[in-house]
Design an enzyme around this catalytic site. Structure first.
Site, PDB file in Angstrom:
ATOM      1  CD  GLU A 285      82.053  -3.970  33.161  1.00  0.00           C
ATOM      2  OE1 GLU A 285      81.123  -5.195  32.833  1.00  0.00           O
ATOM      3  OE2 GLU A 285      81.999  -3.422  34.016  1.00  0.00           O
ATOM      4  CD1 TRP A 288      83.079  -7.043  35.506  1.00  0.00           C
ATOM      5  CD2 TRP A 288      82.913  -9.673  35.689  1.00  0.00           C
ATOM      6  NE1 TRP A 288      83.228  -7.469  36.710  1.00  0.00           N
ATOM      7  CE2 TRP A 288      82.673  -8.507  36.341  1.00  0.00           C
ATOM      8  CE3 TRP A 288      82.203 -11.022  35.971  1.00  0.00           C
ATOM      9  CZ2 TRP A 288      82.354  -8.972  38.465  1.00  0.00           C
ATOM     10  CZ3 TRP A 288      82.163 -11.040  37.526  1.00  0.00           C
ATOM     11  CH2 TRP A 288      82.153 -10.477  38.019  1.00  0.00           C
ATOM     12  CD1 TRP A 316      66.006 -23.875  40.958  1.00  0.00           C
ATOM     13  CD2 TRP A 316      65.189 -21.398  41.585  1.00  0.00           C
ATOM     14  NE1 TRP A 316      66.514 -23.264  40.838  1.00  0.00           N
ATOM     15  CE2 TRP A 316      66.472 -22.315  41.455  1.00  0.00           C
ATOM     16  CE3 TRP A 316      64.849 -20.667  41.162  1.00  0.00           C
ATOM     17  CZ2 TRP A 316      67.602 -21.077  41.454  1.00  0.00           C
ATOM     18  CZ3 TRP A 316      65.806 -19.517  41.320  1.00  0.00           C
ATOM     19  CH2 TRP A 316      67.017 -20.335  42.140  1.00  0.00           C
ATOM     20  CG  ASN A 352      75.416  -5.190  32.234  1.00  0.00           C
ATOM     21  OD1 ASN A 352      75.170  -6.610  32.052  1.00  0.00           O
ATOM     22  ND2 ASN A 352      75.812  -4.922  33.157  1.00  0.00           N
ATOM     23  CD1 TRP A 370      69.800 -20.770  37.952  1.00  0.00           C
ATOM     24  CD2 TRP A 370      70.792 -20.947  36.278  1.00  0.00           C
ATOM     25  NE1 TRP A 370      70.644 -21.977  38.251  1.00  0.00           N
ATOM     26  CE2 TRP A 370      71.353 -21.848  37.042  1.00  0.00           C
ATOM     27  CE3 TRP A 370      70.866 -21.074  34.887  1.00  0.00           C
ATOM     28  CZ2 TRP A 370      72.406 -23.319  36.659  1.00  0.00           C
ATOM     29  CZ3 TRP A 370      72.506 -21.313  34.300  1.00  0.00           C
ATOM     30  CH2 TRP A 370      73.269 -22.378  35.132  1.00  0.00           C
ATOM     31  CD1 TRP A 393      70.973 -15.908  31.923  1.00  0.00           C
ATOM     32  CD2 TRP A 393      69.888 -15.820  33.645  1.00  0.00           C
ATOM     33  NE1 TRP A 393      69.936 -14.857  31.237  1.00  0.00           N
ATOM     34  CE2 TRP A 393      69.050 -15.335  31.797  1.00  0.00           C
ATOM     35  CE3 TRP A 393      68.559 -15.827  34.617  1.00  0.00           C
ATOM     36  CZ2 TRP A 393      67.762 -14.164  32.214  1.00  0.00           C
ATOM     37  CZ3 TRP A 393      67.195 -15.472  34.252  1.00  0.00           C
ATOM     38  CH2 TRP A 393      67.307 -14.571  33.084  1.00  0.00           C
TER      39      TRP A 393
END
Ligand SMILES: Cc1cc2nc3c(=O)[nH]c(=O)nc-3n(C[C@H](O)[C@H](O)[C@H](O)COP(=O)(O)OP(=O)(O)OC[C@H]3O[C@@H](n4cnc5c(N)ncnc54)[C@H](O)[C@@H]3O)c2cc1C
Length: 478
Positions: A285, A288, A316, A352, A370, A393
């Site tokens: 993680e 990430w 969108w 998360n 987003w 996102w």
């Protein structure tokens, strides 16, 4: 002043710590009178102003740092405005011959740093920068073809193969005193309170204050609690929002109150023979986080532009004001999403698993761009991070690197039943539903005795899912 009266400056930015701070350590080694400065720079071109929750955090983090510096014989100088002219003035006022900082990776920040470095070089000032906030600097990790990585797994494999992570440096026990200056008191800085970083009317920060202890000591305590406690069950615990199964180190890492090198070293120290599988997942993680910065480094406008340009054609929908407000305020009628959005509002943080579900609800069930959600998280998260926020996102929206496939639409009811089966998390943040049993709480609109003031679902799940799939299919076919 004579050259023997030269002094040093350490310019702190996203590294609000004494521990493992290579810039500070180098200045201490040099031993000259030392100015430690933090500049609140929201004026240099392209710099993204902090969101409200981050400002609250910054206030407390700086207050904590100032006390630690004073306890070590130094003091924190606060200045506000564009960094380049401020540093030039400061260097002149303190007769600085050396300038130290730890590196940043966003383009506007790198541009400022490069300008300061060039100016320093032209003026006989040594400017030295260090690696402190990322384990692997973005330009050092390259694919076989020499480009940046776009997929996490090979990226992380390449990081791990690139060599050992260095050991962290200890906090210096004593710091050189600040230069006396012509008046005997050194340059005057701002009083932190005058920056008004915290909310006043109304003051919504009570829940944040109850949840967090910004600063190095709070970060150290979190790391220790996590490694002593939930780390060893992280693989399972990290998915359960109703328990404290994750480290909650994100805001501390964001503001650099703890170094990733320190986190890495503490893990190795605790598990010298072999890192348990669960702790290995935790380390990835951290990977990430590195990956998000790798992406931002090569895509500086990650917060405003689709990583995958074909998404520029995506249609969108603009959510109505009421729809957007319902999402922001945790009134969508879907308890898992609403508990997350209320957790965010109350504490400045969201688990998360719930971030993914809440984000998916906005971009897929409401079909909102987003960027709308990214901006809200930027304002409300205490860990709002220039790389991790837009990268995640975009991951949820499908427009990002290594993104979630377009047909993956988190079902908030299924997620809720799976990851909060007993409804503990939902009850914590949605008092209206506190009386419902586990069986009923995930779909309260079906409860026989009414909703107790909790809203009915904002959209129909199957219908909005079909609409999203059709929009994504249209993009794929176009
Ligand atoms: C829509 C969305 C927006 C997000 N915005 C942010 C953000 O602004 N800032 C932020 O730090 N994280 C963000 N994340 C990632 C993740 O949710 C948080 O890092 C995590 O919840 C922080 O809690 P923790 O410290 O207990 O994490 P842990 O599970 O204990 O993980 C340890 C550390 O690893 C890093 N990390 C974990 N997961 C991720 C991830 N997916 N991406 C990048 N780094 C990660 C964080 O630094 C975290 O502190 C976002 C995720 C989503 C889905």
């Amino acid at each position: 002043m004579a050259s023997s009266d030269l002094t040093s400056i350490v310019w702190l930015r996203d590294d609000l710590r004494l521990d493992d701070n290579p810039a500070l350590a180098a200045a201490v080694d040099l031993g000259l009178p030392l100015t430690v400065v933090y500049i609140l720079d929201e004026d240099s071109e392209g710099v993204r102003p902090l969101g409200s929750a981050s400002r609250w955090w910054l206030h407390h983090s700086l207050a904590s740092l100032a006390s630690s510096l004073e306890a070590s014989g130094s003091r924190l100088l606060l200045q506000r405005g564009p960094a380049e002219p401020i540093l030039k003035d400061l260097a002149a006022a303190t007769n600085a011959g050396h300038l130290f900082w730890n590196r940043r990776y966003g383009l506007p920040e790198r541009t400022v740093d490069a300008a300061v470095k060039a100016w320093a070089g032209e003026n006989g000032i040594e400017a030295l920068s260090y690696q402190a906030n990322l384990l692997f600097e973005p330009w050092t990790i390259r694919t076989g073809a020499g480009g940046p990585y776009k997929v996490f797994t090979p990226f992380w494999r390449a990081c791990l193969a690139s060599g050992d992570v260095r050991d962290p440096l200890s906090a210096p026990p004593q710091l050189p005193p600040p230069p006396a200056g012509k008046t005997g008191s050194g340059p005057a800085g701002d009083a932190l309170e005058t920056w008004r970083l915290f909310p006043s009317s109304p003051d919504w920060s009570g829940g944040l204050a109850k949840t967090w202890e910004p600063g190095e000591e709070g970060a150290r305590q979190r790391l220790e609690d996590f490694l002593e406690g939930s780390a060893q069950d992280y693989g399972t615990g990290r998915n359960i929002p109703g328990v404290e199964g994750t480290s909650r180190l994100s805001p501390h890492l964001r503001f650099g109150e703890v170094s990733p090198f320190r986190v890495w070293r503490e893990i190795r120290g605790r598990f010298p023979r072999e890192v348990p599988a669960d702790v290995g997942i935790f380390r990835s993680e951290l990977g990430w986080r590195e990956f998000c910065w790798h992406l931002l480094y090569t895509n500086p406008d990650l917060a405003t532009r689709n990583f995958r340009p074909e998404f520029d054609r995506f249609e969108w929908e603009k959510p109505g004001k009421d729809e957007l407000a319902a999402w922001q305020q945790g009134r969508t009628g879907y308890p898992f999403v609403d508990a997350g959005m209320r957790q965010l509002w109350q504490t400045g943080w969201m688990h998360n698993r719930v971030r993914m579900a809440a984000a998916s609800f906005l971009v897929k069930n409401l079909l909102a761009d987003w960027r709308t959600g990214e901006a809200w998280f930027w304002d409300t998260l205490v860990d709002a991070d220039a790389a991790s926020n837009p990268a995640n996102w975009q991951w949820v929206a499908g427009s990002g690197a290594d993104a979630s496939p377009y047909y993956r639409i988190f079902n908030p009811v299924t997620q809720s039943k799976k990851f909060d089966a007993a409804g503990n998390y939902l009850r914590q943040y949605i008092p209206e539903l506190a009386g419902l049993e586990a069986k009923a709480i995930h779909e309260p609109w079906k409860a026989a005795d009414g909703l107790h003031g909790y809203p009915r679902p904002l959209v129909d799940l199957p219908g909005s899912r079909e609409r999203a799939l059709a929009a994504y299919q249209k993009l794929k076919d176009s």
